[in-house]
Design a protein around this motif. Structure first.
Motif, short mmCIF file in Angstrom:
data_model
loop_
_atom_site.label_atom_id
_atom_site.label_comp_id
_atom_site.label_asym_id
_atom_site.label_seq_id
_atom_site.Cartn_x
_atom_site.Cartn_y
_atom_site.Cartn_z
N ILE A 277 74.30 37.66 42.57
CA ILE A 277 75.55 38.43 42.44
C ILE A 277 75.34 39.77 41.71
O ILE A 277 76.28 40.56 41.57
CB ILE A 277 76.68 37.61 41.75
CG1 ILE A 277 76.37 37.35 40.28
CG2 ILE A 277 76.95 36.31 42.50
CD1 ILE A 277 77.61 36.90 39.51
N LEU A 278 74.11 40.03 41.26
CA LEU A 278 73.85 41.26 40.49
C LEU A 278 74.37 42.53 41.19
O LEU A 278 74.98 43.38 40.55
CB LEU A 278 72.35 41.40 40.19
CG LEU A 278 71.80 40.46 39.11
CD1 LEU A 278 70.30 40.68 38.93
CD2 LEU A 278 72.53 40.64 37.79
N PRO A 279 74.16 42.66 42.53
CA PRO A 279 74.57 43.92 43.17
C PRO A 279 76.07 44.18 43.10
O PRO A 279 76.50 45.34 43.19
CB PRO A 279 74.14 43.74 44.63
CG PRO A 279 73.10 42.66 44.60
CD PRO A 279 73.47 41.76 43.47
N ARG A 280 76.87 43.15 42.96
CA ARG A 280 78.32 43.41 42.98
C ARG A 280 78.92 43.55 41.58
O ARG A 280 80.13 43.80 41.45
CB ARG A 280 79.06 42.34 43.78
CG ARG A 280 79.09 40.96 43.16
CD ARG A 280 80.05 40.07 43.94
NE ARG A 280 80.32 38.82 43.29
CZ ARG A 280 79.99 37.62 43.79
NH1 ARG A 280 79.37 37.54 44.94
NH2 ARG A 280 80.30 36.52 43.13
N LEU A 281 78.12 43.37 40.54
CA LEU A 281 78.67 43.45 39.18
C LEU A 281 79.10 44.87 38.85
O LEU A 281 78.50 45.84 39.30
CB LEU A 281 77.64 42.98 38.15
CG LEU A 281 77.23 41.51 38.24
CD1 LEU A 281 76.32 41.16 37.06
CD2 LEU A 281 78.44 40.58 38.26
N ILE A 282 80.17 44.98 38.06
CA ILE A 282 80.64 46.30 37.65
C ILE A 282 80.70 46.38 36.12
O ILE A 282 80.72 45.35 35.43
CB ILE A 282 82.04 46.62 38.23
CG1 ILE A 282 83.03 45.51 37.84
CG2 ILE A 282 82.00 46.82 39.73
CD1 ILE A 282 84.48 45.92 38.00
N GLN A 283 80.76 47.61 35.65
CA GLN A 283 80.93 47.83 34.21
C GLN A 283 82.31 48.45 33.99
O GLN A 283 82.69 49.39 34.71
CB GLN A 283 79.84 48.78 33.71
CG GLN A 283 79.81 48.91 32.21
CD GLN A 283 78.57 49.64 31.71
OE1 GLN A 283 77.94 50.38 32.45
NE2 GLN A 283 78.25 49.46 30.44
#
Ligand code: AP5
Length: 218
Positions: free
Chosen positions: A151-157
């Motif tokens: 899921i790393l690619p969809r994480l946001i800050q």
């Protein structure tokens, strides 16, 4: 399930930005059955939806300032009218001023305030390393709670999760929110309100365990 789940009164989760309120709220909500009400999440949703309220709140949030009490109290009053709130709720990040707490006293019964204590020096690292999953709302941390690789690619800050804004949020916390700690302690001396303090410096599981122990004896 703890005894508290059968009571109609609400719980407040209190602490500085990045203390772990959102992280622990998910677990407390599962344990108690009380729905989590996060004013931060509600405001971010309004910003995303581009409502008038969201547009007004955005300027404050981006600068790390508290959104005016009138907006917050309006949001909460509306939210508490929903049927799932009838058995009491878990407030996450509300109230944040004495005016909000006074207003809350007039519209809902609060039986417990859980104060998560984390020193300022730990806060910046927690906030700057936070990542959110926009699909599930799950909260991760690049060091303390790494997300699964798929899921790393969809994480946001979050936009306000930068060092400069965190300092401003901490300042708002110390000036406007921390005084509520004394306010609730004083209230607990003359009512049945229970105020507990939890050391938030342990791991996520350790903090959850400390909170669970308090919920069990309630
Ligand atoms: P809001 O969204 O409520 O932000 P906040 O209070 O600053 O709290 P955070 O969401 O930053 O932190 P948290 O305590 O939930 O920590 P988390 O679990 O994510 O509010 C945003 C803005 O909206 C405000 O600045 C304001 O403008 C406005 N607003 C909202 N409510 C308002 C109100 N009532 N009145 C006026 N304005 C309002 O954890 C943080 C990170 O640390 C995560 O990465 C997590 O994985 C990690 N972590 C958690 N626990 C641990 C642990 N034990 N050890 C190590 N890492 C941990």
């Amino acid at each position: 399930m703890s005894a508290i789940s059968s009571q109609a009164s609400s719980i407040i989760l209190f602490g500085p930005p990045g203390a772990g309120k959102g992280t622990q709220a998910v677990r407390i909500s599962q344990t108690t059955g009380k729905p989590q009400i996060s004013t931060g999440d509600m405001l971010r949703e309004a910003v995303r939806a581009g409502t008038d309220l969201g547009n007004e709140a955005k300027g404050y949030m981006d600068r790390g300032l508290l959104v005016p009490d009138s907006i917050i109290i309006g949001l909460i009053s509306e939210r508490l009218k929903r049927s799932d709130a009838s058995g009491g709720v878990l407030f996450d990040g509300f109230p944040r001023t004495i005016a909000q707490a006074e207003e809350l006293s007039s519209i809902a019964e609060v039986s417990m305030v859980i104060m998560i204590q984390v020193p300022d020096e730990d806060i910046v690292e927690r906030i700057v390393g936070r990542r959110m999953d926009p699909e599930t709302g799950d909260i991760y941390h690049i060091k303390f709670r790494p997300a699964p690789s798929e899921i790393l690619p969809r994480l946001i800050q979050r936009k306000d999760d930068n060092e400069e804004t965190v300092r401003s949020r901490l300042n708002a916390y110390h000036q406007q929110t921390k005084p509520l700690s004394d306010w609730y302690h004083k209230l607990s001396e003359k009512t049945n309100l229970r105020v507990i303090s939890v050391d938030g410096r342990g791991s996520i599981d350790e903090v959850a365990e400390s909170i669970n122990l308090e919920l069990e004896v309630f």
